[in-house]
Design a protein around this motif. Structure first.
Motif, PDB file in Angstrom:
ATOM      1  N   MET A 155      42.199  53.971  49.632  1.00  0.00           N
ATOM      2  CA  MET A 155      42.940  53.110  48.733  1.00  0.00           C
ATOM      3  C   MET A 155      43.052  51.685  49.283  1.00  0.00           C
ATOM      4  O   MET A 155      42.978  50.736  48.519  1.00  0.00           O
ATOM      5  CB  MET A 155      44.319  53.711  48.489  1.00  0.00           C
ATOM      6  CG  MET A 155      44.803  53.531  47.100  1.00  0.00           C
ATOM      7  SD  MET A 155      46.175  54.641  46.806  1.00  0.00           S
ATOM      8  CE  MET A 155      46.833  53.849  45.396  1.00  0.00           C
ATOM      9  N   VAL A 156      43.235  51.555  50.606  1.00  0.00           N
ATOM     10  CA  VAL A 156      43.301  50.230  51.222  1.00  0.00           C
ATOM     11  C   VAL A 156      41.972  49.513  51.047  1.00  0.00           C
ATOM     12  O   VAL A 156      41.937  48.327  50.721  1.00  0.00           O
ATOM     13  CB  VAL A 156      43.681  50.340  52.719  1.00  0.00           C
ATOM     14  CG1 VAL A 156      43.551  49.013  53.421  1.00  0.00           C
ATOM     15  CG2 VAL A 156      45.091  50.890  52.865  1.00  0.00           C
ATOM     16  N   ALA A 157      40.861  50.239  51.201  1.00  0.00           N
ATOM     17  CA  ALA A 157      39.541  49.637  51.022  1.00  0.00           C
ATOM     18  C   ALA A 157      39.370  49.162  49.585  1.00  0.00           C
ATOM     19  O   ALA A 157      38.831  48.072  49.352  1.00  0.00           O
ATOM     20  CB  ALA A 157      38.448  50.638  51.396  1.00  0.00           C
ATOM     21  N   ASP A 158      39.823  49.973  48.617  1.00  0.00           N
ATOM     22  CA  ASP A 158      39.734  49.565  47.216  1.00  0.00           C
ATOM     23  C   ASP A 158      40.569  48.315  46.957  1.00  0.00           C
ATOM     24  O   ASP A 158      40.160  47.446  46.191  1.00  0.00           O
ATOM     25  CB  ASP A 158      40.186  50.696  46.285  1.00  0.00           C
ATOM     26  CG  ASP A 158      39.174  51.814  46.189  1.00  0.00           C
ATOM     27  OD1 ASP A 158      37.978  51.581  46.503  1.00  0.00           O
ATOM     28  OD2 ASP A 158      39.572  52.916  45.790  1.00  0.00           O
ATOM     29  N   GLN A 159      41.741  48.230  47.571  1.00  0.00           N
ATOM     30  CA  GLN A 159      42.586  47.045  47.390  1.00  0.00           C
ATOM     31  C   GLN A 159      41.885  45.806  47.932  1.00  0.00           C
ATOM     32  O   GLN A 159      41.928  44.745  47.298  1.00  0.00           O
ATOM     33  CB  GLN A 159      43.945  47.232  48.063  1.00  0.00           C
ATOM     34  CG  GLN A 159      44.903  46.068  47.846  1.00  0.00           C
ATOM     35  CD  GLN A 159      45.258  45.853  46.387  1.00  0.00           C
ATOM     36  OE1 GLN A 159      45.720  46.769  45.725  1.00  0.00           O
ATOM     37  NE2 GLN A 159      45.036  44.641  45.886  1.00  0.00           N
ATOM     38  N   LYS A 160      41.224  45.934  49.057  1.00  0.00           N
ATOM     39  CA  LYS A 160      40.495  44.782  49.615  1.00  0.00           C
ATOM     40  C   LYS A 160      39.368  44.357  48.678  1.00  0.00           C
ATOM     41  O   LYS A 160      39.134  43.166  48.477  1.00  0.00           O
ATOM     42  CB  LYS A 160      39.956  45.114  51.006  1.00  0.00           C
ATOM     43  CG  LYS A 160      41.030  45.143  52.056  1.00  0.00           C
ATOM     44  CD  LYS A 160      40.467  45.383  53.423  1.00  0.00           C
ATOM     45  CE  LYS A 160      41.603  45.397  54.428  1.00  0.00           C
ATOM     46  NZ  LYS A 160      41.139  45.447  55.795  1.00  0.00           N
ATOM     47  N   LEU A 161      38.676  45.337  48.112  1.00  0.00           N
ATOM     48  CA  LEU A 161      37.610  45.029  47.158  1.00  0.00           C
ATOM     49  C   LEU A 161      38.188  44.355  45.913  1.00  0.00           C
ATOM     50  O   LEU A 161      37.610  43.400  45.393  1.00  0.00           O
ATOM     51  CB  LEU A 161      36.840  46.288  46.772  1.00  0.00           C
ATOM     52  CG  LEU A 161      35.998  46.917  47.869  1.00  0.00           C
ATOM     53  CD1 LEU A 161      35.416  48.247  47.388  1.00  0.00           C
ATOM     54  CD2 LEU A 161      34.906  45.976  48.332  1.00  0.00           C
ATOM     55  N   PHE A 162      39.335  44.851  45.451  1.00  0.00           N
ATOM     56  CA  PHE A 162      39.961  44.240  44.286  1.00  0.00           C
ATOM     57  C   PHE A 162      40.393  42.807  44.591  1.00  0.00           C
ATOM     58  O   PHE A 162      40.247  41.918  43.750  1.00  0.00           O
ATOM     59  CB  PHE A 162      41.152  45.064  43.791  1.00  0.00           C
ATOM     60  CG  PHE A 162      41.796  44.445  42.584  1.00  0.00           C
ATOM     61  CD1 PHE A 162      41.178  44.502  41.347  1.00  0.00           C
ATOM     62  CD2 PHE A 162      43.000  43.766  42.689  1.00  0.00           C
ATOM     63  CE1 PHE A 162      41.745  43.906  40.229  1.00  0.00           C
ATOM     64  CE2 PHE A 162      43.581  43.172  41.575  1.00  0.00           C
ATOM     65  CZ  PHE A 162      42.947  43.245  40.348  1.00  0.00           C
ATOM     66  N   ASP A 163      40.915  42.588  45.782  1.00  0.00           N
ATOM     67  CA  ASP A 163      41.300  41.230  46.172  1.00  0.00           C
ATOM     68  C   ASP A 163      40.081  40.309  46.142  1.00  0.00           C
ATOM     69  O   ASP A 163      40.164  39.168  45.658  1.00  0.00           O
ATOM     70  CB  ASP A 163      41.933  41.220  47.564  1.00  0.00           C
ATOM     71  CG  ASP A 163      43.284  41.919  47.599  1.00  0.00           C
ATOM     72  OD1 ASP A 163      43.877  42.172  46.526  1.00  0.00           O
ATOM     73  OD2 ASP A 163      43.739  42.241  48.715  1.00  0.00           O
ATOM     74  N   GLU A 164      38.938  40.804  46.623  1.00  0.00           N
ATOM     75  CA  GLU A 164      37.706  40.014  46.586  1.00  0.00           C
ATOM     76  C   GLU A 164      37.287  39.739  45.140  1.00  0.00           C
ATOM     77  O   GLU A 164      36.913  38.616  44.795  1.00  0.00           O
ATOM     78  CB  GLU A 164      36.595  40.766  47.322  1.00  0.00           C
ATOM     79  CG  GLU A 164      35.325  39.985  47.454  1.00  0.00           C
ATOM     80  CD  GLU A 164      34.255  40.735  48.233  1.00  0.00           C
ATOM     81  OE1 GLU A 164      33.069  40.440  47.987  1.00  0.00           O
ATOM     82  OE2 GLU A 164      34.590  41.600  49.058  1.00  0.00           O
ATOM     83  N   LEU A 165      37.376  40.768  44.301  1.00  0.00           N
ATOM     84  CA  LEU A 165      37.038  40.581  42.890  1.00  0.00           C
ATOM     85  C   LEU A 165      37.982  39.573  42.234  1.00  0.00           C
ATOM     86  O   LEU A 165      37.564  38.790  41.386  1.00  0.00           O
ATOM     87  CB  LEU A 165      37.086  41.922  42.151  1.00  0.00           C
ATOM     88  CG  LEU A 165      36.798  41.867  40.657  1.00  0.00           C
ATOM     89  CD1 LEU A 165      35.383  41.357  40.385  1.00  0.00           C
ATOM     90  CD2 LEU A 165      37.010  43.245  40.028  1.00  0.00           C
ATOM     91  N   SER A 166      39.234  39.587  42.637  1.00  0.00           N
ATOM     92  CA  SER A 166      40.216  38.662  42.056  1.00  0.00           C
ATOM     93  C   SER A 166      39.844  37.206  42.310  1.00  0.00           C
ATOM     94  O   SER A 166      40.078  36.346  41.459  1.00  0.00           O
ATOM     95  CB  SER A 166      41.611  38.950  42.603  1.00  0.00           C
ATOM     96  OG  SER A 166      42.063  40.198  42.140  1.00  0.00           O
ATOM     97  N   PHE A 167      39.264  36.910  43.472  1.00  0.00           N
ATOM     98  CA  PHE A 167      38.803  35.534  43.726  1.00  0.00           C
ATOM     99  C   PHE A 167      37.798  35.124  42.662  1.00  0.00           C
ATOM    100  O   PHE A 167      37.800  33.995  42.189  1.00  0.00           O
ATOM    101  CB  PHE A 167      38.177  35.396  45.122  1.00  0.00           C
ATOM    102  CG  PHE A 167      39.182  35.429  46.231  1.00  0.00           C
ATOM    103  CD1 PHE A 167      40.154  34.442  46.350  1.00  0.00           C
ATOM    104  CD2 PHE A 167      39.159  36.447  47.171  1.00  0.00           C
ATOM    105  CE1 PHE A 167      41.080  34.471  47.376  1.00  0.00           C
ATOM    106  CE2 PHE A 167      40.083  36.481  48.198  1.00  0.00           C
ATOM    107  CZ  PHE A 167      41.043  35.501  48.310  1.00  0.00           C
TER     108      PHE A 167
END
Length: 139
Positions: free
Chosen positions: A1-13
């Motif tokens: 889940m932490v890895a997915d959050q990091k990916l989502f943060d990257e997508l948010s940029f």
């Protein structure tokens, strides 16, 4: 889940850098919220995200139009329905979206992600459609 959050943060940029409208970031928020939901997720968050995907997938709303619908709903005090969490949350993941070429390809993948998640939550469709009719006049 932490890895997915990091990916989502990257997508948010990426999504936040896109012009308004269509505000594609709202679509990503709703799809991600539903894929990451668990027993502690507030019913309101589930209802808003599902309504957003319903409006995008079945009514071709933009992210900006979904955001505006969320704002209308937020002004209405409600007891939001509890919705069952499906075991499967859709075949498209945030990593798939980030794997797509930035631009039209990635934007199309965000829409595919929304469709995938909406289909996975199909047991909640009737409740969401009814809420859309009753609260927003969406048929």
């Amino acid at each position: 889940m932490v890895a997915d959050q990091k990916l989502f943060d990257e997508l948010s940029f990426y999504t936040l850098a896109q012009p308004r409208p269509p505000f594609i970031h709202q679509l990503a928020i709703d799809a991600f919220t539903l894929q990451q939901a668990d027993e502690t997720t507030r019913p309101r968050a589930l209802v808003f995200a599902l309504l957003g995907l319903y409006l995008v997938v079945e009514h071709n709303f933009t992210g900006l139009q979904v955001q505006q619908a969320h704002m209308r709903l937020a002004r209405m005090p409600k007891n939001w329905p509890s919705l069952p969490l499906p075991r499967d949350r859709g075949d498209v993941k945030v990593s798939d979206v980030l794997g797509a070429e930035p631009g039209p390809g990635r934007d199309a993948m965000i829409h595919a992600w929304c469709k995938s998640v909406w289909q996975a939550w199909s047991d909640s469709r009737t409740a969401i459609v009814e809420l859309g009719k009753r609260e927003l006049g969406v048929e």
